[in-house]
Design an enzyme around this catalytic site. Sequence first.
Site, PDB file in Angstrom:
ATOM      1  N   LYS A  70      -5.048 -20.424  20.208  1.00 43.70           N
ATOM      2  CA  LYS A  70      -5.091 -20.318  21.571  1.00 43.70           C
ATOM      3  C   LYS A  70      -5.098 -18.992  22.163  1.00 43.70           C
ATOM      4  O   LYS A  70      -5.771 -18.711  23.243  1.00 43.70           O
ATOM      5  CB  LYS A  70      -3.397 -20.633  21.789  1.00 43.70           C
ATOM      6  CG  LYS A  70      -3.174 -22.168  21.500  1.00 43.70           C
ATOM      7  CD  LYS A  70      -1.617 -22.623  21.571  1.00 43.70           C
ATOM      8  CE  LYS A  70      -1.666 -24.131  21.325  1.00 43.70           C
ATOM      9  NZ  LYS A  70      -0.192 -24.384  21.017  1.00 43.70           N
TER      10      LYS A  70
ATOM     11  N   GLY B 179      11.547 -33.617  14.655  1.00 42.68           N
ATOM     12  CA  GLY B 179      10.310 -33.732  15.016  1.00 42.68           C
ATOM     13  C   GLY B 179       9.351 -32.701  15.572  1.00 42.68           C
ATOM     14  O   GLY B 179       8.254 -32.896  16.292  1.00 42.68           O
TER      15      GLY B 179
END
Length: 430
Positions: A207, A189
């Site tokens: 970012k 995940g």
Amino acid sequence: MMRTRPLKVALLGCGVVGSEVARIMTTHADDLAQRIGAPVELAGVAVRRPSKVREGIDPALVTTDATALVKRGDIDVVVEVIGGIEPARALITSAFEHGASVVSANKALLAQDGAALHAAAEQHGRDLYYEAAVAGAIPLIRPLRESLAGDKVNRVLGIVNGTTNFILDKMDSTGAGYQEALDEATALGYAEADPTADVEGFDAAAKAAILAGIAFHSRVRLDDVYREGMTEVTASDFASAKNMGCTIKLLAICERARDGGSVTARVHPAMIPLTHPLASVRGAYNAVFVESDAAGQLMFYGPGAGGAPTASAVLGDLVAVCRNRLSGATGPGESAYAALPVSPMGDVVTRYHISLDVADKPGVLAQVATVFSEHGVSIDTVRQTGKDGEASLVVVTHRASDASLSGTVEALRKLDTVRGVASIMRVEGE
């Protein structure tokens, strides 16, 4: 004295992060009220699929009409965790116009249109906070924007994407290939079904743009950030890194030029010495290394993604914005007074690790060394191995510009004795 009338919060998005924001608002309601000075009330939740069961959320609060929710006029704070450019941009702008401050986790939007959003917030006298947009739970935006406001930041070097760090760490620790490590990240995940935004560096580049803008008090957009993904990193690259006492990380690097007249922002894989603090960052964790004149070297470390960690950053901003709301003040907005230009990647100076496939015969090393010399690139070390007429030549340079290195490689490819350029990787953190 605590105000009894609650501050109303509209939540845009109720996925992994949004559901955690709602849960914490509910379970920590009393503590949040004490910290803020007034209760906070979840006044509405905008979602795409209203039929989905959302534990702990009153179905009466759920709506598919996000536009109507932010235009209500009684909303004090809008929390935007839907991501993407639109409709998030229009919704945030509308929230300001209708009197609400905004807490966002939207790195892509802020990297692309942060200046316009800040201008809208200032025009309407409202706050725009976005701690959760970079490095998840790690307090980073506020230290750069407030704690280091009196200092001069020169460099920000960091691992800001947990998926890529997990993959590279797995390749380093187990010898797995890229695809094998990606498959494991997906199964656990850590990686999306389509991992492009992570592995090609788009997420980290957004970012980097945000960090560079804040650190250097200049406007840096996503398009200003040089981006290179990590899909071409191989097990042999890690073997070479280990021979140098290094490992490989996907780094976001924001630097002020030595003359102070410009900045650079880039994202790419790089070898980094095992002695550097970032080399020990494992799994899906993030870490950012900040270098400034007065404070020196600072390192921020922690979980960089996930529902609860990201919600922690969102709630921290929510508390700050609500406090500002009660006091009738606003927090720091955009600081772009320095207006430093962003230099192109060709001007970036760093060390390089170049692996060449060459003919195993006398004179090859001399030819290669001559090419480096002709392009003004100084060689630090050379290692050659070979048999049966073929050889591998590994060259590590002293610091050189990207432009000069590119010219060197182009010239090397023209040599009859050079069969191919196996890999080129920057060496950072020294």
